[in-house]
Design a protein around this motif. Structure first.
Motif, short mmCIF file in Angstrom:
data_model
loop_
_atom_site.label_atom_id
_atom_site.label_comp_id
_atom_site.label_asym_id
_atom_site.label_seq_id
_atom_site.Cartn_x
_atom_site.Cartn_y
_atom_site.Cartn_z
N MET A 1 0.83 -1.20 0.00
CA MET A 1 0.00 0.00 0.00
C MET A 1 0.86 1.24 0.00
O MET A 1 1.55 1.54 0.97
CB MET A 1 -0.82 0.02 1.28
CG MET A 1 -2.19 -0.54 1.12
SD MET A 1 -3.08 0.31 -0.18
CE MET A 1 -2.94 1.99 0.40
N SER A 2 0.85 1.95 -1.08
CA SER A 2 1.59 3.19 -1.04
C SER A 2 0.64 4.33 -1.37
O SER A 2 0.10 4.43 -2.45
CB SER A 2 2.76 3.13 -2.02
OG SER A 2 2.45 3.75 -3.21
N THR A 3 0.35 5.14 -0.38
CA THR A 3 -0.47 6.33 -0.58
C THR A 3 0.35 7.48 -0.05
O THR A 3 1.50 7.31 0.30
CB THR A 3 -1.77 6.25 0.23
OG1 THR A 3 -1.42 6.18 1.60
CG2 THR A 3 -2.57 5.04 -0.16
N GLY A 4 -0.26 8.63 0.04
CA GLY A 4 0.48 9.79 0.52
C GLY A 4 0.67 9.82 2.02
O GLY A 4 1.25 10.75 2.54
N SER A 5 0.22 8.80 2.76
CA SER A 5 0.25 8.88 4.21
C SER A 5 0.85 7.63 4.86
O SER A 5 0.38 6.53 4.64
CB SER A 5 -1.17 9.09 4.72
OG SER A 5 -1.23 8.89 6.10
N ALA A 6 1.88 7.85 5.66
CA ALA A 6 2.51 6.72 6.37
C ALA A 6 1.60 6.21 7.49
O ALA A 6 1.53 5.02 7.76
CB ALA A 6 3.86 7.14 6.93
N PHE B 1 -5.45 11.64 1.07
CA PHE B 1 -5.12 11.57 2.49
C PHE B 1 -3.68 11.94 2.73
O PHE B 1 -2.78 11.51 2.00
CB PHE B 1 -5.34 10.16 3.03
CG PHE B 1 -6.80 9.83 3.23
CD1 PHE B 1 -7.69 10.79 3.64
CD2 PHE B 1 -7.26 8.53 3.01
CE1 PHE B 1 -9.03 10.50 3.84
CE2 PHE B 1 -8.59 8.22 3.20
CZ PHE B 1 -9.47 9.20 3.61
N SER C 1 3.11 12.99 0.49
CA SER C 1 4.42 12.55 0.00
C SER C 1 4.41 12.31 -1.51
O SER C 1 5.42 12.47 -2.17
CB SER C 1 4.85 11.28 0.74
OG SER C 1 3.92 10.26 0.51
N GLU D 1 -0.95 13.29 6.25
CA GLU D 1 -0.83 13.86 7.58
C GLU D 1 0.01 15.14 7.56
O GLU D 1 0.20 15.78 8.58
CB GLU D 1 -0.25 12.85 8.57
CG GLU D 1 1.17 12.41 8.29
CD GLU D 1 1.23 11.01 7.73
OE1 GLU D 1 0.28 10.62 7.01
OE2 GLU D 1 2.21 10.31 8.01
#
Lengths: 200, 200
Positions: A1-6, B64, B71, B66
């Motif tokens: 899963m790679s989205t903009g949020s860790a 999404f 990123s 944070e």
């Protein structure tokens, strides 16, 4: 899963501690709560935290409780002469919901399994023996699972009851309601046949 | 559910905010984590709380994040000439995982649906128009869902692209891989037939 949020990736990974939740469902759950139900997620986070921190085991029946003695044990309206022994809290909940049982419970938190290091001490049988010696219990209802280990546990429990002079009973085995004979395993069918009852 | 613990009953109720989790699964999950995985439950509670508190939407792509800029948007290694427009963060994740796409995203957080009060403003189309005017984007990849509302949204997006002089493309419709013609709906089959391609 790679989205903009860790954080999101971490949440998805953490959701997999729930039984039956794989990578796909965890992802669906994470996106669902973030997109549509943040209030529900906040409530879940709080309650999960509170449950883990504060739910321990009742000192008397070893079931789940946030107090030293659980509400079922503390309830003086229940019949103290009946004690139902189950393997786990989830079995206790199943008996409580399905039957009209209004006695008390004792939760083993396991079953006799020497290979896993589960012996009489781990199952709290000393606590149970003490409880039987108190003299209030008249019938010990053995509701362990009908597995090999559950049966061995049931055998030990019946010995314990005999020593304390308490009557021990066991849940009936047989054909489940709605089951078809054709599809029932041989052992169960043989048991049900042997334990046949007179029609009244 | 009546057990010796009120917190447990509350936890079971709270678990039902997760999609696909009914009364039975919620009960199973609660008992499972309390009996076998308290560390996992504690971690889940923390991460769920953190995610809800700290995950907002990226100021640039509305996905999404944070941080103010996510990123993916902040990654200068990605191709700024490609912009893929999706309805929701979960669609963004699906495209990111399944395809080799290395451009940027724009998340509508909905689809055109005037009856639900979702118009161009709610979908952030002013933000998107501004982005297209910046001149960096050369191709707008429209990846809305193939529903009536998704198609209406796609139409609006293509207009927006035309006004900005940007080429707009749309995901191909057709027979899904592994699907059997016999079981595919008529609309999809007609579309796939009409869009047939020369074998090379």
């Amino acid at each position: 899963m790679s989205t903009g949020s860790a954080l999101l990736a971490e949440l998805i990974e953490a959701l997999r501690c729930l039984p039956g939740v794989g990578a796909k469902s965890a992802q669906r759950m994470a996106f669902h709560v973030l997109e549509r139900d943040r209030a529900g997620a906040r409530r879940l986070a709080e309650r999960l935290g509170a449950a883990v921190e504060r739910i321990g085991n009742c000192r008397r029946c070893r079931g789940f409780s946030e107090t030293e003695i659980c509400s079922l044990c503390a309830n003086s309206g229940r019949d103290a002469s009946l004690l139902c022994v189950v393997e786990s809290p989830v079995d206790q909940a199943a008996v409580e919901v399905a039957t009209g049982f209004r006695g008390h419970y004792f939760v083993l938190l396991g079953r006799l399994s020497p290979l896993d290091g589960l012996g009489p001490r781990e199952l709290g049988l000393d606590l149970l023996a003490e409880r039987l010696r108190e003299g209030e219990v008249k019938e010990l209802i053995v509701a362990t699972n009908p597995t090999v280990e559950g049966e061995a546990t049931a055998h030990l429990l019946s010995q314990l009851a005999r020593e304390a002079g308490v009557r021990a009973t066991r849940l009936a085995h047989g054909v489940p309601l709605g089951g078809e004979l054709e599809f029932i395993d041989r052992g169960t069918l043989a048991h049900a046949f042997g334990s046949r009852q007179t029609l009244t």
